[in-house]
Design a protein around this motif. Sequence first.
Motif, PDB file in Angstrom:
ATOM      1  N   ALA A 155      -6.924 -13.551 125.936  1.00  0.00           N
ATOM      2  CA  ALA A 155      -8.124 -13.496 125.103  1.00  0.00           C
ATOM      3  C   ALA A 155      -8.593 -14.899 124.721  1.00  0.00           C
ATOM      4  CB  ALA A 155      -7.853 -12.664 123.846  1.00  0.00           C
ATOM      5  N   ARG A 156      -7.654 -15.796 124.478  1.00  0.00           N
ATOM      6  CA  ARG A 156      -8.037 -17.184 124.198  1.00  0.00           C
ATOM      7  C   ARG A 156      -8.740 -17.798 125.406  1.00  0.00           C
ATOM      8  NH1 ARG A 156      -2.459 -18.869 121.161  1.00  0.00           N
ATOM      9  NH2 ARG A 156      -3.176 -18.578 119.007  1.00  0.00           N
ATOM     10  N   GLY A 157      -8.275 -17.437 126.603  1.00  0.00           N
ATOM     11  CA  GLY A 157      -8.930 -17.935 127.811  1.00  0.00           C
ATOM     12  C   GLY A 157     -10.373 -17.500 127.889  1.00  0.00           C
ATOM     13  N   CYS A 158     -10.648 -16.236 127.539  1.00  0.00           N
ATOM     14  CA  CYS A 158     -12.026 -15.754 127.547  1.00  0.00           C
ATOM     15  C   CYS A 158     -12.833 -16.418 126.444  1.00  0.00           C
ATOM     16  CB  CYS A 158     -12.063 -14.243 127.387  1.00  0.00           C
ATOM     17  SG  CYS A 158     -13.737 -13.545 127.322  1.00  0.00           S
ATOM     18  N   ALA A 159     -12.234 -16.582 125.261  1.00  0.00           N
ATOM     19  CA  ALA A 159     -12.949 -17.219 124.157  1.00  0.00           C
ATOM     20  C   ALA A 159     -13.397 -18.630 124.531  1.00  0.00           C
ATOM     21  CB  ALA A 159     -12.067 -17.260 122.915  1.00  0.00           C
ATOM     22  N   GLU A 160     -12.635 -19.279 125.398  1.00  0.00           N
ATOM     23  CA  GLU A 160     -12.962 -20.635 125.824  1.00  0.00           C
ATOM     24  C   GLU A 160     -13.894 -20.666 127.039  1.00  0.00           C
ATOM     25  OE1 GLU A 160      -9.176 -22.334 126.646  1.00  0.00           O
ATOM     26  OE2 GLU A 160      -8.547 -22.390 124.542  1.00  0.00           O
ATOM     27  N   GLN A 161     -13.794 -19.655 127.923  1.00  0.00           N
ATOM     28  CA  GLN A 161     -14.463 -19.738 129.214  1.00  0.00           C
ATOM     29  C   GLN A 161     -15.588 -18.736 129.432  1.00  0.00           C
ATOM     30  OE1 GLN A 161     -11.796 -20.144 132.664  1.00  0.00           O
ATOM     31  NE2 GLN A 161     -10.094 -20.412 131.237  1.00  0.00           N
ATOM     32  N   CYS A 162     -15.535 -17.588 128.791  1.00  0.00           N
ATOM     33  CA  CYS A 162     -16.547 -16.558 129.050  1.00  0.00           C
ATOM     34  C   CYS A 162     -17.925 -17.032 128.577  1.00  0.00           C
ATOM     35  CB  CYS A 162     -16.184 -15.245 128.359  1.00  0.00           C
ATOM     36  SG  CYS A 162     -14.774 -14.401 129.118  1.00  0.00           S
ATOM     37  N   ALA A 163     -18.956 -16.703 129.347  1.00  0.00           N
ATOM     38  CA  ALA A 163     -20.313 -17.145 129.043  1.00  0.00           C
ATOM     39  C   ALA A 163     -21.084 -16.132 128.204  1.00  0.00           C
ATOM     40  CB  ALA A 163     -21.074 -17.427 130.343  1.00  0.00           C
ATOM     41  N   THR A 164     -20.636 -14.874 128.198  1.00  0.00           N
ATOM     42  CA  THR A 164     -21.343 -13.823 127.466  1.00  0.00           C
ATOM     43  C   THR A 164     -20.923 -13.837 125.995  1.00  0.00           C
ATOM     44  OG1 THR A 164     -21.272 -12.483 129.481  1.00  0.00           O
ATOM     45  CG2 THR A 164     -21.875 -11.357 127.436  1.00  0.00           C
ATOM     46  N   PRO A 165     -21.828 -14.157 125.070  1.00  0.00           N
ATOM     47  CA  PRO A 165     -21.447 -14.299 123.652  1.00  0.00           C
ATOM     48  C   PRO A 165     -20.724 -13.085 123.082  1.00  0.00           C
ATOM     49  CG  PRO A 165     -23.633 -15.188 124.002  1.00  0.00           C
ATOM     50  CD  PRO A 165     -23.247 -14.520 125.286  1.00  0.00           C
ATOM     51  N   VAL A 166     -21.196 -11.882 123.392  1.00  0.00           N
ATOM     52  CA  VAL A 166     -20.592 -10.694 122.803  1.00  0.00           C
ATOM     53  C   VAL A 166     -19.167 -10.507 123.306  1.00  0.00           C
ATOM     54  CG1 VAL A 166     -21.467  -9.098 124.577  1.00  0.00           C
ATOM     55  CG2 VAL A 166     -20.991  -8.259 122.271  1.00  0.00           C
ATOM     56  N   GLU A 167     -18.900 -10.909 124.547  1.00  0.00           N
ATOM     57  CA  GLU A 167     -17.548 -10.785 125.076  1.00  0.00           C
ATOM     58  C   GLU A 167     -16.624 -11.834 124.455  1.00  0.00           C
ATOM     59  OE1 GLU A 167     -15.394  -9.954 129.384  1.00  0.00           O
ATOM     60  OE2 GLU A 167     -17.219 -11.148 129.331  1.00  0.00           O
ATOM     61  N   ARG A 168     -17.151 -13.034 124.246  1.00  0.00           N
ATOM     62  CA  ARG A 168     -16.361 -14.065 123.565  1.00  0.00           C
ATOM     63  C   ARG A 168     -15.995 -13.612 122.155  1.00  0.00           C
ATOM     64  NH1 ARG A 168     -20.233 -17.819 125.362  1.00  0.00           N
ATOM     65  NH2 ARG A 168     -20.909 -18.120 123.201  1.00  0.00           N
ATOM     66  N   GLU A 169     -16.944 -12.993 121.466  1.00  0.00           N
ATOM     67  CA  GLU A 169     -16.679 -12.519 120.104  1.00  0.00           C
ATOM     68  C   GLU A 169     -15.583 -11.453 120.104  1.00  0.00           C
ATOM     69  OE1 GLU A 169     -20.393 -11.212 118.574  1.00  0.00           O
ATOM     70  OE2 GLU A 169     -21.309 -13.214 118.623  1.00  0.00           O
ATOM     71  N   LEU A 170     -15.632 -10.555 121.083  1.00  0.00           N
ATOM     72  CA  LEU A 170     -14.593  -9.536 121.171  1.00  0.00           C
ATOM     73  C   LEU A 170     -13.241 -10.185 121.432  1.00  0.00           C
ATOM     74  CD1 LEU A 170     -13.783  -6.542 121.228  1.00  0.00           C
ATOM     75  CD2 LEU A 170     -14.197  -6.573 123.696  1.00  0.00           C
ATOM     76  N   ALA A 171     -13.198 -11.166 122.329  1.00  0.00           N
ATOM     77  CA  ALA A 171     -11.948 -11.863 122.641  1.00  0.00           C
ATOM     78  C   ALA A 171     -11.389 -12.562 121.400  1.00  0.00           C
ATOM     79  CB  ALA A 171     -12.176 -12.865 123.768  1.00  0.00           C
ATOM     80  N   GLU A 172     -12.262 -13.198 120.629  1.00  0.00           N
ATOM     81  CA  GLU A 172     -11.814 -13.862 119.396  1.00  0.00           C
ATOM     82  C   GLU A 172     -11.247 -12.841 118.412  1.00  0.00           C
ATOM     83  OE1 GLU A 172     -15.396 -15.786 118.269  1.00  0.00           O
ATOM     84  OE2 GLU A 172     -15.199 -17.400 119.757  1.00  0.00           O
ATOM     85  N   GLY A 173     -11.870 -11.672 118.351  1.00  0.00           N
ATOM     86  CA  GLY A 173     -11.365 -10.615 117.485  1.00  0.00           C
ATOM     87  C   GLY A 173     -10.003 -10.116 117.935  1.00  0.00           C
ATOM     88  N   MET A 174      -9.799 -10.037 119.256  1.00  0.00           N
ATOM     89  CA  MET A 174      -8.498  -9.625 119.787  1.00  0.00           C
ATOM     90  C   MET A 174      -7.418 -10.615 119.364  1.00  0.00           C
ATOM     91  SD  MET A 174      -9.329  -8.454 123.692  1.00  0.00           S
ATOM     92  CE  MET A 174     -10.445  -7.077 124.073  1.00  0.00           C
ATOM     93  N   VAL A 175      -7.728 -11.908 119.462  1.00  0.00           N
ATOM     94  CA  VAL A 175      -6.758 -12.935 119.083  1.00  0.00           C
ATOM     95  C   VAL A 175      -6.362 -12.765 117.622  1.00  0.00           C
ATOM     96  CG1 VAL A 175      -6.388 -15.406 118.730  1.00  0.00           C
ATOM     97  CG2 VAL A 175      -7.502 -14.608 120.827  1.00  0.00           C
ATOM     98  N   ALA A 176      -7.341 -12.643 116.738  1.00  0.00           N
ATOM     99  CA  ALA A 176      -7.056 -12.532 115.304  1.00  0.00           C
ATOM    100  C   ALA A 176      -6.245 -11.280 114.984  1.00  0.00           C
ATOM    101  CB  ALA A 176      -8.368 -12.528 114.524  1.00  0.00           C
ATOM    102  N   ALA A 177      -6.659 -10.148 115.541  1.00  0.00           N
ATOM    103  CA  ALA A 177      -5.986  -8.885 115.232  1.00  0.00           C
ATOM    104  C   ALA A 177      -4.579  -8.843 115.797  1.00  0.00           C
ATOM    105  CB  ALA A 177      -6.811  -7.721 115.762  1.00  0.00           C
ATOM    106  N   GLN A 178      -4.410  -9.299 117.041  1.00  0.00           N
ATOM    107  CA  GLN A 178      -3.092  -9.204 117.659  1.00  0.00           C
ATOM    108  C   GLN A 178      -2.116 -10.211 117.062  1.00  0.00           C
ATOM    109  OE1 GLN A 178      -2.849  -8.649 121.906  1.00  0.00           O
ATOM    110  NE2 GLN A 178      -4.744  -7.481 121.965  1.00  0.00           N
ATOM    111  N   GLN A 179      -2.600 -11.362 116.615  1.00  0.00           N
ATOM    112  CA  GLN A 179      -1.718 -12.294 115.914  1.00  0.00           C
ATOM    113  C   GLN A 179      -1.229 -11.686 114.603  1.00  0.00           C
ATOM    114  OE1 GLN A 179      -4.215 -15.871 115.809  1.00  0.00           O
ATOM    115  NE2 GLN A 179      -2.786 -16.871 117.196  1.00  0.00           N
ATOM    116  N   SER A 180      -2.098 -10.966 113.919  1.00  0.00           N
ATOM    117  CA  SER A 180      -1.695 -10.293 112.686  1.00  0.00           C
ATOM    118  C   SER A 180      -0.648  -9.227 112.983  1.00  0.00           C
ATOM    119  CB  SER A 180      -2.920  -9.675 112.014  1.00  0.00           C
ATOM    120  OG  SER A 180      -2.571  -9.026 110.815  1.00  0.00           O
ATOM    121  N   GLU A 181      -0.847  -8.493 114.069  1.00  0.00           N
ATOM    122  CA  GLU A 181       0.119  -7.457 114.450  1.00  0.00           C
ATOM    123  C   GLU A 181       1.443  -8.066 114.906  1.00  0.00           C
ATOM    124  OE1 GLU A 181      -2.872  -3.792 115.688  1.00  0.00           O
ATOM    125  OE2 GLU A 181      -2.139  -5.139 117.258  1.00  0.00           O
TER     126      GLU A 181
END
Length: 223
Positions: free
Chosen positions: A180-206
């Motif tokens: 997910a960090r890879g997508c947050a850094e490389q993906c060009a689609t803003p909505v997909e980057r936002e989802l990837a960033e959310g995955m990072v935050a949620a899964q780190q909490s878990e």
Amino acid sequence: MSRTPRTYWVAGTAVLLALLFAAAATVAAASGGGGAPRGAGSPALHSPDAGFARDMAVHHQQAVEMSFIVRDGTQDEAVRSLAYDIANTQANQRGMLLGWLDLWGLPKVVAGEPPMSWMGAEGGGRSGHEGHQTAKPGSLMPGMATKEELAALDAATGREAEVLYLQLMTDHHKGGVAMARGCAEQCATPVERELAEGMVAAQQSELTLMADMLRQRGAAPRG
């Protein structure tokens, strides 16, 4: 073993983070904000956007599978609740990723495409790049369980099932966070980057939650 108040709070925070990011991504895609309509600047077949969507959909599917297995293998309230949260969140996210591939007119499977190749030479999941795990023998991508590990989880019950699930899901989340960090850094689609960033935050909490749950059971993450 019952959940402590802190366990309830961490679990609720992780799920809330995941749902908030997923809801924001769904609204943005539905309204055209940040989503790429088919044929109008859509991501290319081997782009990070498309590769992440394909690979994370597969990664998520195994998390859902493991979560349903452990729900049948234990009566422990804390583990069953966590498993339900993970299965629900990742099934919803998987549907979004596959839906974007449909929207972009791209296939969900590309023959001959190595897993995580979209991350480039540094991020194929088999290098020593910081933040990336190595895919173990018999595992499709970093963090994913092997067939033998899934069989062991399926055969386990009670505390044994709880510990194995938490260990396997910890490995799974670490691999998912790196991707997910890879997508947050490389993906060009803003909505997909936002989802990837959310995955990072949620899964780190878990990950923090699962480390606590393992300690409560006299165990620890593997490796």
